[in-house]
Scaffold this motif. Structure first.
Motif, PDB file in Angstrom:
ATOM      1  N   GLY A  11     -31.915 -33.187 118.524  1.00  0.00           N
ATOM      2  CA  GLY A  11     -30.202 -33.079 119.145  1.00  0.00           C
ATOM      3  C   GLY A  11     -29.156 -33.062 118.323  1.00  0.00           C
ATOM      4  O   GLY A  11     -28.868 -33.534 117.566  1.00  0.00           O
ATOM      5  N   ASP A  12     -28.015 -32.747 118.728  1.00  0.00           N
ATOM      6  CA  ASP A  12     -26.556 -32.574 117.899  1.00  0.00           C
ATOM      7  C   ASP A  12     -25.802 -33.994 118.609  1.00  0.00           C
ATOM      8  O   ASP A  12     -26.155 -34.333 119.388  1.00  0.00           O
ATOM      9  N   HIS A  14     -23.608 -36.871 118.192  1.00  0.00           N
ATOM     10  CA  HIS A  14     -23.233 -37.326 119.103  1.00  0.00           C
ATOM     11  C   HIS A  14     -22.319 -39.056 118.566  1.00  0.00           C
ATOM     12  O   HIS A  14     -22.434 -39.074 118.067  1.00  0.00           O
ATOM     13  N   THR A 194     -27.615 -35.964 124.330  1.00  0.00           N
ATOM     14  CA  THR A 194     -26.788 -34.379 124.008  1.00  0.00           C
ATOM     15  C   THR A 194     -28.855 -34.732 125.131  1.00  0.00           C
ATOM     16  O   THR A 194     -28.422 -33.088 125.407  1.00  0.00           O
ATOM     17  N   THR A 202     -19.980 -36.443 127.335  1.00  0.00           N
ATOM     18  CA  THR A 202     -20.516 -35.869 125.501  1.00  0.00           C
ATOM     19  C   THR A 202     -20.293 -35.464 124.682  1.00  0.00           C
ATOM     20  O   THR A 202     -19.769 -34.437 124.398  1.00  0.00           O
ATOM     21  N   LEU A 204     -19.455 -34.698 121.401  1.00  0.00           N
ATOM     22  CA  LEU A 204     -20.010 -34.637 120.028  1.00  0.00           C
ATOM     23  C   LEU A 204     -19.524 -34.629 118.479  1.00  0.00           C
ATOM     24  O   LEU A 204     -18.332 -34.299 118.582  1.00  0.00           O
TER      25      LEU A 204
END
Length: 329
Positions: A11-12, A14, A194, A202, A204
Motif C-alpha cells: 500500500g501507499d 500515509h 490505504t 487518507t 498520503l
C-alpha cells in the motif's frame, strides 16, 4: 544500543505510517545503531502482483531514506537480500508452537472470511522474531498493533536460550506515546489506511500540498466549536493529534493555542503543518526514485552491513543446535 524494525511494502504510505512508524525510526536511530528493513518476505503471505511488488519494495526503501534516516548511523536494506532471515525463520520454527501462532490477533483478522489461507500468513510471526533476534536487538520501535509479535519474539528467544544455551538478547518494544493511531479524516472511528480507509480521509506521504489542503478542509469535525480532545469529539481529537505530531507540540499545547478559534482556521493550520513536514520528504523521495543507481548503491551497502552483523548470530544458532559446522573455503 542496537535498534531494529521492519515495515512491509504494501500500500501507499500515509501520515499514519509516518506518525506510528517512520517518526519513531528516526528518533530511536539517534540513540544507537539502527537496522531498518523492507520486509519483503513477509509480504508474500498474501496474494500479490510480482511487478507491483518489486516497485513497492523500491518505493518503500526510498521513503525510509527520505524520512531522515542517517546513512552514517542507520542501515537500511531489503530483507530478502540477507539470507540469514529465511534461515533463522526455519530454525526458530522448531521452538515455536502451533498454539501460540493460532493466538496471533493479526492472523485471525487477516484470515477471517478467507476460503484459503497460506501457511506463510500463519507462520510469519516466527520470521518477524528472527528478523529482530538476528541483530541482538535491544529496542524495536513499532506500532501499538505489534505488541503481541514482540512478546512472541521475546518468548522464542527465552525458550531457545533455555533449550540450547544463551544465544539471544531479549528485545523490548518501544511504542509511540502520541500519534500511535491516526484516524481517517472522513471516518475518525477507523484508522487511516490505504486499504480500509477512504480516499479523502487518507493523507498520503506523496500527496501534493494542494491535495493535503483539500483533504483537511473536507475533514469531518464534530458538533460544537471547542477544539479539545474528548470521546464525543473523535474528528477534532484526531486533528489535534495530527497537528501535535506535525508541529512537534504536545496535544495539550495545541488545544490551548487554538482555543476559541473555530474549526475552519484550525483545519487550515493542521494542513499547513502537515504540508511543511511532508514537502521535504516528498522532494527527497522523488530524487531517489529518479536515480535508481544511487538507490541500489545505498541498498547494497545496507545489505552488506546487515549480512556482516547478522551472520555471527546465525552461526551461533546452528552451532548451539548441534549442526555439523560447514567447512569454509
Amino acid at each position: 544500543m542496537r535498534i531494529f524494525s521492519g515495515i512491509q511494502p504494501t500500500g501507499d504510505k500515509h501520515f499514519g505510517n509516518y506518525s506510528g512508524g517512520f517518526r519513531q525510526y528516526v528518533a530511536t536511530s539517534k540513540q544507537g545503531e539502527g537496522f531498518f528493513c523492507v520486509v519483503d518476505l513477509h509480504s508474500i503471505s498474501l496474494p500479490y502482483d510480482p511487478v507491483e511488488f518489486r516497485n513497492r519494495c523500491l518505493d518503500l526503501a526510498a521513503m525510509l531514506f527520505a524520512v531522515g534516516l542517517d546513512t552514517e548511523r542507520s542501515t537500511v536494506f531489503i530483507q530478502s537480500h540477507v539470507s540469514a532471515h529465511a534461515e533463522a525463520n526455519w530454525l526458530l520454527s522448531s521452538v515455536s508452537t502451533v498454539g501460540e501462532l493460532r493466538r496471533m490477533t493479526q492472523f485471525k483478522e487477516k484470515s477471517r472470511g478467507q476460503d484459503s489461507v497460506s501457511a506463510a500468513l500463519f507462520a510469519y510471526p516466527v520470521l518477524m522474531a528472527g528478523d529482530i533476534l538476528l541483530y541482538q536487538t535491544d529496542v524495536v520501535p513499532v506500532g501499538d498493533d505489534q505488541r503481541q509479535h514482540i512478546e512472541l519474539a521475546r518468548d522464542l528467544a527465552a525458550r531457545f536460550n533455555a533449550r540450547f544455551g544463551e544465544t539471544f538478547k531479549l528485545p523490548r518494544g518501544v511504542f509511540p506515546e502520541e500519534g500511535a493511531r491516526i484516524m481517517d479524516l472522513q471516518d475518525p472511528e477507523k484508522k487511516m489506511s490505504t486499504t480500509g480507509g477512504t480516499p479523502m480521509g487518507t493523507v498520503l506521504m506523496l500527496d501534493s500540498p494542494e491535495e493535503i489542503a483539500r483533504k483537511f478542509k473536507a475533514a469531518v469535525t464534530d458538533t460544537g466549536r471547542d477544539i479539545v480532545r474528548a470521546p464525543d469529539k473523535p474528528g477534532v481529537s484526531n486533528l489535534i493529534e495530527i497537528l501535535a505530531v506535525a508541529s512537534g507540540s504536545a496535544p495539550a499545547a495545541v488545544e490551548q493555542e487554538y482555543a476559541g478559534q473555530g474549526y475552519g482556521k484550525f483545519k487550515a493550520a493542521v494542513a499547513e503543518a502537515v504540508v511543511a513536514l511532508l514537502a521535504p520528504i516528498r522532494e527527497r523521495y522523488l530524487q531517489l526514485r529518479s536515480d535508481p543507481a544511487e538507490l541500489e548503491r545505498l541498498l547494497a551497502r545496507g545489505a552488506e552491513m546487515a549480512r556482516a552483523t547478522s551472520e555471527p548470530t546465525l552461526r551461533r544458532m546452528y552451532d548451539r543446535m548441534g549442526f555439523v559446522p560447514r567447512v569454509r573455503d
